[in-house]
Design a protein around this motif. Structure first.
Motif, mmCIF file in Angstrom:
data_model
loop_
_atom_site.group_PDB
_atom_site.id
_atom_site.type_symbol
_atom_site.label_atom_id
_atom_site.label_comp_id
_atom_site.label_asym_id
_atom_site.label_seq_id
_atom_site.Cartn_x
_atom_site.Cartn_y
_atom_site.Cartn_z
ATOM 1 N N SER A 94 0.842 -1.200 0.000
ATOM 2 C CA SER A 94 0.000 0.000 0.000
ATOM 3 C C SER A 94 0.871 1.242 0.000
ATOM 4 O O SER A 94 1.952 1.257 0.589
ATOM 5 C CB SER A 94 -0.896 0.041 1.240
ATOM 6 O OG SER A 94 -1.777 -1.035 1.263
ATOM 7 N N LEU A 95 0.370 2.281 -0.639
ATOM 8 C CA LEU A 95 1.052 3.567 -0.657
ATOM 9 C C LEU A 95 0.347 4.496 0.321
ATOM 10 O O LEU A 95 -0.879 4.488 0.412
ATOM 11 C CB LEU A 95 1.020 4.162 -2.064
ATOM 12 C CG LEU A 95 1.664 3.294 -3.142
ATOM 13 C CD1 LEU A 95 1.403 3.865 -4.522
ATOM 14 C CD2 LEU A 95 3.155 3.148 -2.892
ATOM 15 N N VAL A 96 1.120 5.294 1.032
ATOM 16 C CA VAL A 96 0.585 6.225 2.019
ATOM 17 C C VAL A 96 1.192 7.590 1.752
ATOM 18 O O VAL A 96 2.386 7.702 1.465
ATOM 19 C CB VAL A 96 0.949 5.783 3.457
ATOM 20 C CG1 VAL A 96 0.457 6.784 4.479
ATOM 21 C CG2 VAL A 96 0.411 4.399 3.758
ATOM 22 N N ALA A 97 0.376 8.628 1.866
ATOM 23 C CA ALA A 97 0.883 9.992 1.718
ATOM 24 C C ALA A 97 0.164 10.901 2.701
ATOM 25 O O ALA A 97 -0.984 10.657 3.065
ATOM 26 C CB ALA A 97 0.685 10.493 0.291
ATOM 27 N N MET A 98 0.866 11.940 3.105
ATOM 28 C CA MET A 98 0.280 12.995 3.924
ATOM 29 C C MET A 98 0.348 14.288 3.134
ATOM 30 O O MET A 98 1.343 14.568 2.470
ATOM 31 C CB MET A 98 1.029 13.166 5.248
ATOM 32 C CG MET A 98 0.714 12.076 6.239
ATOM 33 S SD MET A 98 1.530 12.308 7.835
ATOM 34 C CE MET A 98 0.701 13.761 8.451
ATOM 35 N N THR A 99 -0.736 15.053 3.208
ATOM 36 C CA THR A 99 -0.778 16.339 2.525
ATOM 37 C C THR A 99 -1.252 17.417 3.492
ATOM 38 O O THR A 99 -1.783 17.114 4.558
ATOM 39 C CB THR A 99 -1.754 16.316 1.321
ATOM 40 O OG1 THR A 99 -3.085 16.107 1.795
ATOM 41 C CG2 THR A 99 -1.369 15.245 0.313
ATOM 42 N N THR A 100 -1.081 18.638 3.069
ATOM 43 C CA THR A 100 -1.625 19.744 3.845
ATOM 44 C C THR A 100 -3.138 19.642 3.842
ATOM 45 O O THR A 100 -3.736 19.055 2.938
ATOM 46 C CB THR A 100 -1.191 21.095 3.248
ATOM 47 O OG1 THR A 100 -1.548 21.135 1.865
ATOM 48 C CG2 THR A 100 0.306 21.316 3.407
ATOM 49 N N PHE A 101 -3.750 20.194 4.850
ATOM 50 C CA PHE A 101 -5.204 20.181 4.990
ATOM 51 C C PHE A 101 -5.742 21.510 4.498
ATOM 52 O O PHE A 101 -5.251 22.574 4.889
ATOM 53 C CB PHE A 101 -5.582 19.982 6.459
ATOM 54 C CG PHE A 101 -7.056 20.026 6.720
ATOM 55 C CD1 PHE A 101 -7.838 18.899 6.559
ATOM 56 C CD2 PHE A 101 -7.670 21.205 7.128
ATOM 57 C CE1 PHE A 101 -9.203 18.930 6.793
ATOM 58 C CE2 PHE A 101 -9.034 21.256 7.372
ATOM 59 C CZ PHE A 101 -9.801 20.109 7.204
ATOM 60 N N LEU A 102 -6.741 21.456 3.638
ATOM 61 C CA LEU A 102 -7.382 22.673 3.158
ATOM 62 C C LEU A 102 -8.781 22.743 3.755
ATOM 63 O O LEU A 102 -9.586 21.825 3.559
ATOM 64 C CB LEU A 102 -7.476 22.691 1.632
ATOM 65 C CG LEU A 102 -6.155 22.620 0.870
ATOM 66 C CD1 LEU A 102 -6.409 22.627 -0.624
ATOM 67 C CD2 LEU A 102 -5.245 23.752 1.267
ATOM 68 N N GLU A 103 -9.047 23.807 4.458
ATOM 69 C CA GLU A 103 -10.378 24.013 5.031
ATOM 70 C C GLU A 103 -11.342 24.313 3.901
ATOM 71 O O GLU A 103 -11.001 25.017 2.959
ATOM 72 C CB GLU A 103 -10.331 25.194 6.007
ATOM 73 C CG GLU A 103 -11.495 25.277 6.946
ATOM 74 C CD GLU A 103 -11.545 24.146 7.956
ATOM 75 O OE1 GLU A 103 -12.584 23.456 7.999
ATOM 76 O OE2 GLU A 103 -10.552 23.940 8.670
ATOM 77 N N GLY A 104 -12.519 23.769 3.957
ATOM 78 C CA GLY A 104 -13.489 24.065 2.918
ATOM 79 C C GLY A 104 -14.640 23.095 2.928
ATOM 80 O O GLY A 104 -14.759 22.254 3.815
ATOM 81 N N LYS A 105 -15.477 23.243 1.933
ATOM 82 C CA LYS A 105 -16.626 22.364 1.784
ATOM 83 C C LYS A 105 -16.932 22.228 0.300
ATOM 84 O O LYS A 105 -16.451 23.018 -0.520
ATOM 85 C CB LYS A 105 -17.831 22.906 2.542
ATOM 86 C CG LYS A 105 -18.245 24.298 2.140
ATOM 87 C CD LYS A 105 -19.352 24.822 3.017
ATOM 88 C CE LYS A 105 -19.657 26.256 2.596
ATOM 89 N NZ LYS A 105 -20.666 26.866 3.411
#
Length: 168
Positions: A94-105
């Motif tokens: 499995s591949l795993v990544a972390m990204t920045t979180f963008l607030e929104g809807k």
């Protein structure tokens, strides 16, 4: 999906205290919001049946390109692991990544002004992507139009249930 988030997070942060929060979407990946030191990120464990290293590298390149383009919209940026990689390959493949979180809807296209604004954004994204330096033999990915082949558990009932949950 059973996984050890401590092990995954140790690839990005040493001895970090964190909290995980479920997200209300995602049919093919395990996605969580993670908070570390009052900062939120997205952690995604990609479905190994449909996400390849080539696909994840292309995703990372596209988001980095869009971020550098200084567009009017934000894109999530891949965090680098402690080893400088954009993702982690787990023991099971499995591949795993972390990204920045963008607030929104999700955009609600409830009136003409909102639809026009969304259309402009789509136009800008299309324009920016036309400038992306695509290689001739670029990875084309696994098509989602074959919905029942994206995962062993993606059958007619599970896909219908997923889409009905998010129907307008």
């Amino acid at each position: 999906m059973n996984c050890n988030f401590d092990k995954i997070i140790s690839h990005y942060f040493k001895n970090a205290d964190y909290t995980l929060e479920a997200v209300p979407f995602g049919l093919t990946n395990t996605t969580k919001v993670i908070e570390i030191n009052k900062q939120r990120f997205i952690i995604r464990i990609y479905n190994r049946h449909i996400k390849t290293i080539d696909g994840l590298e292309l995703e990372s390149q596209v988001t980095a390109f869009l971020h550098k383009a200084k567009a009017s919209f934000e894109v999530p940026i891949f965090l680098h692991t402690c080893n400088g990689e954009d993702y982690v390959v787990m023991r099971d493949g499995s591949l795993v990544a972390m990204t920045t979180f963008l607030e929104g809807k999700l955009p609600q296209l409830s009136d003409m002004d909102k639809a026009v604004k969304f259309g402009r954004l789509v136009g800008e994204l299309s324009f920016r992507m036309s400038e992306f330096p695509m290689k001739k033999a670029a990875y084309t990915g696994i098509s989602f139009h074959k919905m029942y082949n994206i995962h062993p558990l993606a059958n007619r009932d599970s896909v219908k249930s997923f889409f009905c949950k998010f129907a307008f």
